[in-house]
Design a protein around this motif. Structure first.
Motif, short mmCIF file in Angstrom:
data_model
loop_
_atom_site.label_atom_id
_atom_site.label_comp_id
_atom_site.label_asym_id
_atom_site.label_seq_id
_atom_site.Cartn_x
_atom_site.Cartn_y
_atom_site.Cartn_z
N ARG A 1 -6.73 1.97 63.13
CA ARG A 1 -5.36 2.65 63.74
C ARG A 1 -5.59 1.33 65.04
O ARG A 1 -6.14 1.74 65.94
N ARG B 1 -11.27 -2.79 69.36
CA ARG B 1 -10.42 -2.90 69.70
C ARG B 1 -10.71 -3.71 71.25
O ARG B 1 -10.03 -4.58 71.64
N ASP C 1 -1.27 1.19 71.25
CA ASP C 1 -0.37 0.14 71.68
C ASP C 1 -1.25 -0.86 71.78
O ASP C 1 0.04 -2.42 72.30
N PHE D 1 0.09 -4.46 60.19
CA PHE D 1 0.75 -3.10 61.11
C PHE D 1 2.24 -3.17 61.38
O PHE D 1 2.69 -2.79 61.69
N TYR D 2 3.05 -3.77 60.06
CA TYR D 2 4.21 -4.39 60.15
C TYR D 2 4.83 -2.88 59.95
O TYR D 2 5.88 -2.23 60.94
N ASP D 3 3.98 -1.41 59.36
CA ASP D 3 4.92 -0.08 59.23
C ASP D 3 4.70 -0.13 60.69
O ASP D 3 5.23 1.37 61.22
N HIS D 4 4.14 -0.42 61.71
CA HIS D 4 4.82 -0.44 63.21
C HIS D 4 5.91 -0.13 64.09
O HIS D 4 6.17 -1.56 63.76
N PRO D 5 6.08 0.45 64.55
CA PRO D 5 7.51 0.42 64.55
C PRO D 5 8.20 -0.55 65.40
O PRO D 5 9.05 -1.75 65.79
N GLU D 6 7.00 -1.16 66.72
CA GLU D 6 7.29 -2.42 67.61
C GLU D 6 7.10 -3.34 66.90
O GLU D 6 7.80 -4.13 67.31
N VAL D 7 5.97 -2.99 66.15
CA VAL D 7 5.92 -4.74 65.67
C VAL D 7 6.87 -5.27 64.59
O VAL D 7 7.20 -6.47 64.76
N LYS D 8 8.65 -4.22 64.32
CA LYS D 8 9.15 -5.15 63.62
C LYS D 8 10.31 -5.97 64.63
O LYS D 8 10.46 -7.10 64.78
N ILE E 1 -1.59 -4.18 69.46
CA ILE E 1 0.12 -4.64 69.30
C ILE E 1 0.38 -5.73 70.50
O ILE E 1 0.95 -6.66 69.90
#
Lengths: 176, 273
Positions: free
Chosen positions: B174, B147, B177, B206-213, B180
């Motif tokens: 993982r 990271r 934030d 990482f599309y299942d991350h809410p912020e990503v969509k 992302i």
């Protein structure tokens, strides 16, 4: 050598002084390369130190030493085969490049003879080198190679005959 | 003497190892047999010629290297000797501890085996759980390290370094934030098209991350490069993001839009609805 085996490793220096030039020439005639030959001599003396416990003194030291030398050479060939691409293995050895200024008849003769030696099959070359240059008796060579004295003698006979043939062929090629 | 015998004796003849008797026998045969005479003459000519080959001298470095090796070896063996004497004293003490009677010896060895097995079992149970926590800890640390590397690379001036940053962030198991956010920022702000494209690919992981969509949909309106637009539309269609419909419709309204992008967007709309 017994003293070396029993712990006085500094005595190896005497053996080195006595035999290293012979060994160097042995490898030089086999490989045709000076620096390789020096490496191989070094390796032989390293192995003598490492395996000195296995020297039992029934055979002469020189026989034991050339047994090691042959193994070192075989290992070297094996390594070389892995490293050197196929076409490089068939390159002419360095002796072929005799400088023009050295083209006096005796030296040309020696160069042709060296070239002929290089073309002799390994086993014949080894037997011939050991008997003619390393001043070993046939009995000792037989012991060293693990075969009977009769077969060494007939190998000598055939080796010289073949060497003569190659030599005259090469000579016919160089002086028309 | 027959010709065959002469051939057998020739090696000894050349080396000068024939005794008087054999020598005179060989000579007698040679006098009568021109074939053998000729052969032996040519053999001994070659044999003599071999004698003229000069003995070559190795370079001085061979001797130097030998003495260096000998010195090094001597030092090595002295250390070995110390080790051996330590070993000998140890074995002497073990010898004294050993009971004399065979029956006691067997009993002692059985007790030792049992103790060894029991100890080993206990240790393995303990070490297994310890190893598990250790591995998770290590994994976390590696992730943290990645990271840090990714974020610092993404802030570099050179595009190739930022590209590397994107690929480092794709390796994180993982992402937090911070990653992302940095990736989305790269997607929206980076001046280099290649870096932005790489960011799209990394975000796909990482599309299942809410912020990503949400970030991807939002970014679609801001992009100017047709390549990035195409790649974003592909991604949104692939992850079946229904909320993207609105953004796509708005995109199609744009008159300056590249015709190919427009076509893809229209196709995307039919695929999503």
């Amino acid at each position: 050598m017994e003293e070396v085996r029993d712990g006085k490793v500094e005595r190896l220096a005497i053996l080195f002084e006595r035999h290293h030039i012979m060994l160097f020439n042995f490898f030089l005639r086999l490989s045709g390369n000076r620096s390789t030959s020096e490496d191989l001599v070094q390796e032989v003396f390293f192995r003598i130190l490492k395996y000195r416990d296995t020297y039992h003194g029934q055979s002469k030291f020189i026989v034991w030493m050339y047994q090691i030398a042959r193994n070192v050479h075989v290992d070297h060939l094996r390594k070389q085969k892995q490293e050197v691409p196929l076409d490089a293995q068939f390159e002419e050895p360095a002796v072929a490049e005799t400088p023009a200024i050295e083209r006096l008849s005796a030296e040309v003769d020696a160069a042709v003879l060296k070239k002929a030696l290089d073309r002799l099959p390994l086993r014949k070359r080894e037997v011939l080198l050991l008997s003619r240059f390393q001043e070993m008796k046939y009995r000792e060579i037989a012991e060293l190679m693990g075969c009977d004295i009769g077969s060494i003698k007939s190998t000598i006979h055939r080796a010289i005959k073949e060497l003569g043939k190659i030599y005259f062929e090469l000579q016919g090629g160089t002086s028309p | 003497m027959k010709c065959e015998q002469i051939r057998e004796k020739s090696a000894d003849y050349l080396a000068g190892e024939l005794d008087e008797k054999s020598l005179s026998e060989v000579r007698a045969h040679l006098a009568d047999c021109p074939a053998c005479r000729e052969e032996l003459e040519s053999l001994s000519a070659i044999w003599t010629k071999l004698g003229v080959l000069p003995k070559e001298q190795p370079s001085g470095s061979l001797r130097i290297r030998f003495y260096e090796m000998l010195e090094a070896y001597k030092k090595g063996t002295e250390k070995d000797r110390d080790k051996i004497s330590l070993g000998q004293t140890l074995s002497y003490w073990f010898g004294r501890l050993m009971p004399r009677r065979p029956a006691y010896q067997i009993a002692l060895s059985l007790i030792l085996i049992a103790a060894g097995l029991g100890g080993g079992f206990l240790l393995s149970v303990r070490s297994r759980s310890a190893a598990r926590t250790e591995v998770t800890g290590l994994r976390g640390e590696v992730d943290d390290m990645r990271r840090i590397v990714a974020v610092s690379l993404l802030k570099q001036a050179s595009p190739s370094e930022r590209l590397m940053g994107v690929s480092w962030s794709a390796r994180i198991d993982r992402p937090g934030d911070e990653i992302i956010q940095t990736l989305l920022e790269t997607l929206n702000r980076d001046p280099n098209v290649n870096v932005r494209l790489a960011a799209v690919d990394a975000l796909y992981l990482f599309y299942d991350h809410p912020e990503v969509k949400a970030g991807l949909i939002h970014s679609l309106a801001g992009q100017t490069s047709p390549l990035v637009q195409l790649s974003l539309i592909n991604l949104l269609v692939e992850i079946r993001e229904r909320r993207a419909v609105e953004a796509l419709e708005r995109l199609i309204q744009d008159e300056k839009l590249n015709p190919k992008v427009k076509k893809r967007a229209e196709l995307g709309l039919t695929q999503l609805s």
